[in-house]
Scaffold this motif. Structure first.
Motif, PDB file in Angstrom:
ATOM      1  N   UNK A 117       0.834  -1.198   0.000  1.00 19.18           N
ATOM      2  CA  UNK A 117       0.000   0.000   0.000  1.00 19.18           C
ATOM      3  C   UNK A 117       0.871   1.252   0.000  1.00 19.18           C
ATOM      4  N   UNK A 118       1.947   1.239   0.783  1.00 18.47           N
ATOM      5  CA  UNK A 118       2.859   2.389   0.819  1.00 18.47           C
ATOM      6  C   UNK A 118       3.523   2.579  -0.547  1.00 18.47           C
ATOM      7  N   UNK A 119       4.007   1.492  -1.135  1.00 20.70           N
ATOM      8  CA  UNK A 119       4.649   1.582  -2.441  1.00 20.70           C
ATOM      9  C   UNK A 119       3.663   2.046  -3.502  1.00 20.70           C
ATOM     10  N   UNK A 120       2.436   1.577  -3.422  1.00 26.37           N
ATOM     11  CA  UNK A 120       1.412   1.993  -4.381  1.00 26.37           C
ATOM     12  C   UNK A 120       1.215   3.508  -4.319  1.00 26.37           C
ATOM     13  N   UNK A 121       1.167   4.065  -3.114  1.00 25.45           N
ATOM     14  CA  UNK A 121       1.018   5.521  -2.965  1.00 25.45           C
ATOM     15  C   UNK A 121       2.226   6.261  -3.533  1.00 25.45           C
ATOM     16  N   UNK A 122       3.423   5.727  -3.314  1.00 23.07           N
ATOM     17  CA  UNK A 122       4.634   6.349  -3.852  1.00 23.07           C
ATOM     18  C   UNK A 122       4.593   6.349  -5.372  1.00 23.07           C
ATOM     19  N   UNK A 123       4.243   5.208  -5.972  1.00 26.11           N
ATOM     20  CA  UNK A 123       4.188   5.098  -7.431  1.00 26.11           C
ATOM     21  C   UNK A 123       3.133   6.042  -8.000  1.00 26.11           C
ATOM     22  N   UNK A 124       1.959   6.095  -7.381  1.00 24.05           N
ATOM     23  CA  UNK A 124       0.906   6.989  -7.867  1.00 24.05           C
ATOM     24  C   UNK A 124       1.341   8.444  -7.789  1.00 24.05           C
ATOM     25  N   UNK A 125       2.030   8.821  -6.723  1.00 25.50           N
ATOM     26  CA  UNK A 125       2.532  10.198  -6.590  1.00 25.50           C
ATOM     27  C   UNK A 125       3.558  10.494  -7.666  1.00 25.50           C
ATOM     28  N   UNK A 126       4.477   9.565  -7.899  1.00 18.70           N
ATOM     29  CA  UNK A 126       5.485   9.770  -8.943  1.00 18.70           C
ATOM     30  C   UNK A 126       4.842   9.892 -10.321  1.00 18.70           C
ATOM     31  N   UNK A 127       3.837   9.084 -10.585  1.00 17.77           N
ATOM     32  CA  UNK A 127       3.153   9.166 -11.884  1.00 17.77           C
ATOM     33  C   UNK A 127       2.491  10.524 -12.063  1.00 17.77           C
ATOM     34  N   UNK A 128       1.864  11.033 -11.000  1.00 15.17           N
ATOM     35  CA  UNK A 128       1.240  12.362 -11.094  1.00 15.17           C
ATOM     36  C   UNK A 128       2.300  13.432 -11.336  1.00 15.17           C
ATOM     37  N   UNK A 129       3.408  13.350 -10.605  1.00 14.35           N
ATOM     38  CA  UNK A 129       4.467  14.340 -10.751  1.00 14.35           C
ATOM     39  C   UNK A 129       5.104  14.300 -12.131  1.00 14.35           C
ATOM     40  N   UNK A 130       5.238  13.100 -12.686  1.00 17.21           N
ATOM     41  CA  UNK A 130       5.878  12.934 -13.991  1.00 17.21           C
ATOM     42  C   UNK A 130       4.892  13.016 -15.149  1.00 17.21           C
ATOM     43  N   UNK A 131       3.599  13.142 -14.830  1.00 17.50           N
ATOM     44  CA  UNK A 131       2.590  13.257 -15.883  1.00 17.50           C
ATOM     45  C   UNK A 131       2.352  11.966 -16.630  1.00 17.50           C
TER      46      UNK A 131
END
Length: 111
Positions: free
Chosen positions: A88-102
């Motif tokens: 769950x923590x990694x999923x949140x990190x990946x989702x945040x990175x995807x938003x930041x990177x577009x």
């Protein structure tokens, strides 16, 4: 064995396969030998930047550094490697990175 210990074991395995000392890996990755030792013992938690530096030093992807082959099969293996809370923590990190990177939102781990 917790996540840090499993990562440390993998890091030590890759380093020993190359017959590098902790200092040798540290020089290649821009880290101290002391920090490499702490990572291998699971006493320190690497940042994303550190993971990238280590992967580059070994000439592998971050997924391979984590013991995965990459792609969908790698994601499946990573699910098995991480506990539910860690996923769950990694999923949140990946989702945040995807938003930041577009990057487009892609469903991870069937969720």
């Amino acid at each position: 064995m917790d996540l840090g210990e499993r990562f440390g074991k993998r890091l030590r395995q890759l380093r020993r396969e190359r017959r590098w000392t902790q200092g040798g890996l540290g020089r290649r990755a821009g880290l101290t030998a002391k920090y490499v030792g702490q990572l291998e013992r699971g006493e320190a938690c690497p940042s994303l930047r550190t993971l990238e530096q280590l992967a580059k030093a070994f000439g592998v992807s971050v997924g391979e550094l984590l013991g995965e082959g990459g792609g969908a099969a790698g994601e499946h293996g990573l699910r098995l490697w991480l506990t539910s809370d860690e996923r769950q923590h990694l999923k949140r990190v990946v989702e945040t990175l995807r938003r930041l990177l577009g990057r487009p939102q892609v469903s991870l781990w069937g969720t």
